[in-house]
Design an enzyme around this catalytic site. Structure first.
Site, PDB file in Angstrom:
ATOM      1  CD  GLU A 129      -5.388  -4.941  15.960  1.00 16.75           C
ATOM      2  OE1 GLU A 129      -6.629  -5.087  15.815  1.00 16.75           O
ATOM      3  OE2 GLU A 129      -4.860  -4.485  16.985  1.00 16.75           O
ATOM      4  N   PRO A 130      -5.618  -7.997  11.323  1.00 17.57           N
ATOM      5  CG  PRO A 130      -5.990 -10.255  11.822  1.00 17.57           C
ATOM      6  CD  PRO A 130      -5.558  -8.959  12.447  1.00 17.57           C
ATOM      7  CB  THR A 160       8.862  -7.747   9.507  1.00 21.70           C
ATOM      8  OG1 THR A 160       8.070  -7.384   8.380  1.00 21.70           O
ATOM      9  CG2 THR A 160      10.268  -8.095   9.033  1.00 21.70           C
ATOM     10  N   GLY A 340      14.992 -12.112 -21.162  1.00 26.26           N
ATOM     11  CA  GLY A 340      14.154 -12.999 -21.960  1.00 26.26           C
ATOM     12  C   GLY A 340      13.747 -14.241 -21.182  1.00 26.26           C
ATOM     13  CD  GLU A 364       6.949  -0.201   6.853  1.00 19.53           C
ATOM     14  OE1 GLU A 364       5.979   0.081   7.562  1.00 19.53           O
ATOM     15  OE2 GLU A 364       7.955  -0.747   7.305  1.00 19.53           O
TER      16      GLU A 364
END
Length: 391
Positions: A129-130, A160, A340, A364
């Site tokens: 949760e937030p 997800t 590069g 996770e």
């Protein structure tokens, strides 16, 4: 470069061959455009499900593959070497089935698992949760009993497949008790009051949709609760152990893909009249990258063997997740260095690999949380044990 693998059966070897074929024919042609356009590849999951790759760790009676973790995780690694976002999705889908497969009633398993394991339905896992990410016990999403139903209210972050899944495994609070007050529910998509926010705009894994799911008085039949009231947090933590091994395998595959591309470039690119791989400074960098990939693989497979033997493996899963994801970050960053200036452009995939590797250290359970898990086990001072795994 080919990876030398050890698997327990010819069936497992055939599964890995099938996975490589599907990765080459179904994933590789789609990955660049899907990631560039942030297009969720729903049909890919159906294809993998029909091939049996979404069901590998689960029982045959529900359409599963009944494969050990050492096989399932190497399948995830092979997928991730081509498309990490899809491999993450396969791992999360497996997590969404965990509670049903391990704690569901026979009726629940018979009714819900076959379509999930076949890939006809796609699962999502709603825990964070937030304000409650690493501290899952601090969740505020509630489930209140109302006759033969529960009413869910709250929000779940970082989901997800959020907005694309057909089934959401949701942890919600049914009492104030911190450790025994969370219960597990399987919520069908399309339930009244269940909505998905606009997907997060992420630096990597852009084709893997991540969204906050909102539960505004969502009514769920009581027979959609998995386990008893209060069983949710132990189920969630057990699923996370399995999920951490999944992410360790995904990170290893991502690192292998970066190593393969870096080696191929170093063989072809010339400087001072010879391929750049023949210059010691670059050759040693590639050697360190190869060592990091092999270390990650050995670490997650060691944890998988404990899981397959029915032994506690939480600490080893945390170690595998920590080692594999930190190594993936290092290897993908070094792959950019090998190429590069070209490595910094989207003309080559290594810049995408580096962006994708970063989140592996976060989801996770962040790698700081993994260190807490590991150190707590050390503080408990458990004695080493030896298990005989075969005659």
């Amino acid at each position: 470069m080919p990876v030398r693998r050890l698997v327990p059966t010819q069936e497992a070897a055939d599964l890995l061959d099938l996975t490589r074929e599907l990765a080459r024919e179904e994933l590789a042609p789609r990955v660049v455009a899907a990631e560039a356009e942030a297009c969720f590849p729903r049909e890919v999951f159906r294809t993998l499900g029909r091939a049996g790759l979404l069901s590998l760790p689960y029982p045959e009676e529900f359409g599963g593959g009944a494969q050990p973790a050492v096989v399932h995780l190497q399948v995830l690694e092979e997928l991730a070497a081509v498309w990490a976002g899809v491999a993450v999705g396969v791992s999360v889908h497996g997590m969404s089935c965990w509670a049903l497969a391990t704690a569901g009633t026979p009726d629940q398993q018979a009714a819900l698992l076959p379509e999930l394991l076949s890939g006809e339905l796609l699962g999502a896992y709603c825990l964070s949760e937030p304000h409650a990410g690493s501290d899952a016990a601090a969740m505020r999403t509630r489930a209140v009993r109302d006759g033969g139903e529960y009413v869910l209210a709250g929000e779940k972050a970082w989901t997800t497949h959020g907005g694309h899944a057909d089934s959401y495994t949701v942890m919600a609070r049914t009492s104030p008790d911190r450790s025994r007050g969370v219960s597990c529910f399987v919520v069908p998509a399309g339930s009244a009051g269940l909505t998905a926010d606009r997907p997060e705009s992420k630096m990597g894994l852009t084709a893997s949709t991540t969204a906050t799911m909102r539960f505004a008085g969502v009514r769920v039949a009581a027979d959609r609760r998995v386990g008893a009231e209060g069983d949710g947090l132990p189920l969630a933590l057990a699923a996370l152990d399995a999920g951490r091994l999944g992410i360790a395998a995904v990170a290893t595959g991502l690192a292998q893909g970066a190593l393969d591309d870096a080696v191929a470039y170093a063989r072809e690119r010339e400087a001072f009249g010879v391929p750049v791989i023949e210059h010691q400074g670059l050759a040693f960098l590639l050697a360190d990258m190869a060592a990091a990939v092999e270390t990650a693989r050995a670490t997650y497979l060691s944890a998988a063997r404990l899981k397959d033997a029915g032994q506690p493996y939480g600490q080893q899963a945390a170690i595998a997740k920590l080692v594999a994801t930190d190594n993936a970050m290092r290897v993908t960053t070094d792959a950019v260095q090998v190429l590069g200036g070209y490595g910094y452009t989207s003309a080559y995939p290594v810049e995408r690999y580096m962006r994708e590797a970063k989140v592996m250290q976060i989801f996770e359970g962040t790698n700081q949380i993994q260190r807490m898990v590991i150190s707590r086990e050390l503080a408990r001072g458990g004695r080493p044990t030896t298990t005989v795994t075969g005659a």
